[in-house]
Design an enzyme around this catalytic site. Sequence first.
Site: not given
Length: 153
Positions: A18, A25, A30, A81, A84, A107, A114
């Site tokens: 992603n 988005r 991010y 990175n 997920a 990250h 989070r």
Amino acid sequence: MLNSTLQPLSILALHGPNLNLLGQREPGIYGSLTLAEINRLLEEEGFKLQAKVFSMQSNHEGILVDTIHGAFGQYQGILINAGAYTHTSVALRDAIAAVNLPTVEVHLSNIYRREDFRHHSYIAPVAIGQISGFGVQSYLLGLQALVNHLRSI
Ligand code: CA2
């Protein structure tokens, strides 16, 4: 004094699932930079550090595993990175352990601020260190730390 005698280094910057959507988005979490912009900043930082940075992104766990295997003998270190997959992938962890290349985990967001499921990293125990929460600076700090480490061993 000039650093002209430094050994040139090759670093693999790996981006997981992603992260190709960066800049399109969720800029609140991010940031607004695209992955291409982050990669360009990494190249520029690498140039200052006399390290060539090669970037690769995949949404597929097996492709990331294959890329880590292929890094052996080609690169001196890995900046990753894993997205997920950080929180799920024993396969990525085993691949990093298998090639035994110094690896820095980064990250964009602070994974410890989070959801609980983001607090555990399968990568961290096989990384030389982790930088989390500084946006694009996490990548640049991670690259500096990796190059410093490689020049000190
Ligand atoms: O903070 C990070 O860098 C993360 O590795 C990003 C991952 C997340 O799963 C980790 O817990 C922390 C998610 C990357 C998703 O990137 C997007 C970018 C733009 C829009 C949507 C997702």
